[in-house]
Design an enzyme around this catalytic site. Structure first.
Site, PDB file in Angstrom:
ATOM      1  N   ASN A  48      38.743  39.874  44.748  1.00 14.90           N
ATOM      2  CA  ASN A  48      38.315  38.630  45.744  1.00 14.90           C
ATOM      3  C   ASN A  48      37.787  37.419  45.228  1.00 14.90           C
ATOM      4  O   ASN A  48      36.971  37.159  44.962  1.00 14.90           O
ATOM      5  CB  ASN A  48      37.803  39.144  47.278  1.00 14.90           C
ATOM      6  CG  ASN A  48      35.811  39.914  46.982  1.00 14.90           C
ATOM      7  OD1 ASN A  48      36.085  40.312  45.844  1.00 14.90           O
ATOM      8  ND2 ASN A  48      35.775  39.731  48.562  1.00 14.90           N
ATOM      9  N   VAL A  49      38.251  36.421  46.172  1.00 11.72           N
ATOM     10  CA  VAL A  49      38.305  35.031  45.987  1.00 11.72           C
ATOM     11  C   VAL A  49      37.924  34.732  47.001  1.00 11.72           C
ATOM     12  O   VAL A  49      38.893  33.851  48.071  1.00 11.72           O
ATOM     13  CB  VAL A  49      39.498  34.265  45.020  1.00 11.72           C
ATOM     14  CG1 VAL A  49      38.412  32.743  45.178  1.00 11.72           C
ATOM     15  CG2 VAL A  49      39.053  34.782  43.395  1.00 11.72           C
ATOM     16  N   GLU A  50      36.366  34.235  47.838  1.00 11.31           N
ATOM     17  CA  GLU A  50      36.792  33.191  49.122  1.00 11.31           C
ATOM     18  C   GLU A  50      36.455  31.650  48.872  1.00 11.31           C
ATOM     19  O   GLU A  50      36.598  30.948  47.786  1.00 11.31           O
ATOM     20  CB  GLU A  50      35.337  33.967  49.415  1.00 11.31           C
ATOM     21  CG  GLU A  50      35.495  35.499  49.964  1.00 11.31           C
ATOM     22  CD  GLU A  50      34.204  35.795  50.630  1.00 11.31           C
ATOM     23  OE1 GLU A  50      33.197  35.572  50.574  1.00 11.31           O
ATOM     24  OE2 GLU A  50      34.224  37.450  50.786  1.00 11.31           O
ATOM     25  N   CYS A  59      41.781  38.453  49.351  1.00 16.28           N
ATOM     26  CA  CYS A  59      41.664  39.923  49.005  1.00 16.28           C
ATOM     27  C   CYS A  59      42.134  39.678  47.618  1.00 16.28           C
ATOM     28  O   CYS A  59      42.882  39.137  46.882  1.00 16.28           O
ATOM     29  CB  CYS A  59      42.769  40.760  49.433  1.00 16.28           C
ATOM     30  SG  CYS A  59      42.139  40.855  51.305  1.00 16.28           S
ATOM     31  N   GLU A  61      43.566  42.078  46.630  1.00 18.38           N
ATOM     32  CA  GLU A  61      45.139  42.304  45.868  1.00 18.38           C
ATOM     33  C   GLU A  61      45.943  41.518  45.957  1.00 18.38           C
ATOM     34  O   GLU A  61      46.842  41.300  44.996  1.00 18.38           O
ATOM     35  CB  GLU A  61      45.235  43.509  47.425  1.00 18.38           C
ATOM     36  CG  GLU A  61      44.621  44.438  47.389  1.00 18.38           C
ATOM     37  CD  GLU A  61      43.581  44.828  48.263  1.00 18.38           C
ATOM     38  OE1 GLU A  61      43.418  43.381  48.406  1.00 18.38           O
ATOM     39  OE2 GLU A  61      43.107  45.320  48.780  1.00 18.38           O
ATOM     40  N   CYS A  92      42.963  46.265  52.847  1.00 25.54           N
ATOM     41  CA  CYS A  92      43.101  46.228  54.429  1.00 25.54           C
ATOM     42  C   CYS A  92      45.069  46.340  54.491  1.00 25.54           C
ATOM     43  O   CYS A  92      45.405  46.538  53.812  1.00 25.54           O
ATOM     44  CB  CYS A  92      42.197  45.047  54.609  1.00 25.54           C
ATOM     45  SG  CYS A  92      43.310  43.327  54.103  1.00 25.54           S
ATOM     46  N   CYS A  95      47.078  43.543  52.748  1.00 26.93           N
ATOM     47  CA  CYS A  95      46.803  43.956  51.251  1.00 26.93           C
ATOM     48  C   CYS A  95      48.080  45.277  51.285  1.00 26.93           C
ATOM     49  O   CYS A  95      48.596  45.755  50.109  1.00 26.93           O
ATOM     50  CB  CYS A  95      45.797  44.693  50.889  1.00 26.93           C
ATOM     51  SG  CYS A  95      45.173  42.579  50.870  1.00 26.93           S
TER      52      CYS A  95
HETATM   53  N1  THU Z   1      38.665  42.849  50.877  1.00 23.51           N
HETATM   54  C1  THU Z   1      39.437  42.604  49.717  1.00 23.51           C
HETATM   55  O1  THU Z   1      39.321  42.259  48.383  1.00 23.51           O
HETATM   56  N2  THU Z   1      40.385  43.854  50.481  1.00 23.51           N
HETATM   57  C2  THU Z   1      40.414  44.913  51.150  1.00 23.51           C
HETATM   58  O2  THU Z   1      41.687  45.244  50.970  1.00 23.51           O
HETATM   59  C3  THU Z   1      39.431  44.396  52.142  1.00 23.51           C
HETATM   60  C4  THU Z   1      38.771  42.972  51.734  1.00 23.51           C
HETATM   61  C5  THU Z   1      37.942  41.663  50.553  1.00 23.51           C
HETATM   62  C6  THU Z   1      38.201  39.988  51.427  1.00 23.51           C
HETATM   63  C7  THU Z   1      35.970  39.723  51.704  1.00 23.51           C
HETATM   64  O3  THU Z   1      36.227  38.756  50.852  1.00 23.51           O
HETATM   65  C8  THU Z   1      35.722  40.269  51.424  1.00 23.51           C
HETATM   66  O4  THU Z   1      36.263  42.310  50.809  1.00 23.51           O
HETATM   67  C9  THU Z   1      34.798  40.754  52.912  1.00 23.51           C
HETATM   68  O5  THU Z   1      35.961  41.155  54.027  1.00 23.51           O
END
Ligand code: THU
Length: 133
Positions: A48-50, A59, A61, A92, A95
């Site tokens: 994941n990259v915020e 996410c 994915e 999620c 994804c």
């Molecule tokens: N996140 C994912 O990378 N994949 C998922 O399927 C669930 C959530 C990440 C998004 C965010 O950066 C962090 O988890 C918290 O929600």
């Protein structure tokens, strides 16, 4: 060792853990790593990259499907995802839809309830087949 669906899930989860170490998650503090097998034997991963603009976060994915296409395409066959402790995480809803596009209902997911086809994690999915007339 080969497990359900003819996959070495431990090895795949290790690839997800490694990807998780490269996550950029300073806002949630929740790093995620994902890994999948492709039908030609490749392994693709993502983290994941915020973003400071929170809603723009990607996410793990998203990175995984980008790597899939950018390294030759193909179909996803087996998928796993881990949190910052390396524990299994279910993708999620958004994804699951992303994965459906490139793996379809038969994509096998490692979940806390066992290995399940995506059809059970995203029932009655909307997909590319609905756009054909
Ligand atoms: N996140 C994912 O990378 N994949 C998922 O399927 C669930 C959530 C990440 C998004 C965010 O950066 C962090 O988890 C918290 O929600």
């Amino acid at each position: 060792m080969t497990g359900p669906g003819g996959c070495d899930w431990d090895r795949l989860r290790e690839a997800a853990r490694e990807a998780m170490t490269r996550a950029y998650a300073p806002y949630s503090g929740y790093p995620v790593g994902a890994a999948a097998l492709v039908d030609d034997g490749r392994t693709v991963t993502g983290c994941n990259v915020e973003n400071a603009s929170y809603g723009l976060g990607l996410c793990a994915e998203c990175g995984l499907v980008s790597q899939l296409l950018n390294t030759g395409g193909g179909r996803l066959t087996h998928f796993t995802c881990v949190d910052g402790r390396g524990e299994l995480l279910v993708p999620c809803g958004r994804c699951r839809q992303l994965l459906y596009e490139f793996g379809g209902p038969g994509l096998l997911l490692q979940t806390p309830a066992g290995v399940l086809p995506l059809a059970e994690m995203l029932p009655q999915a909307f997909g590319p087949e609905h756009l054909t007339t």
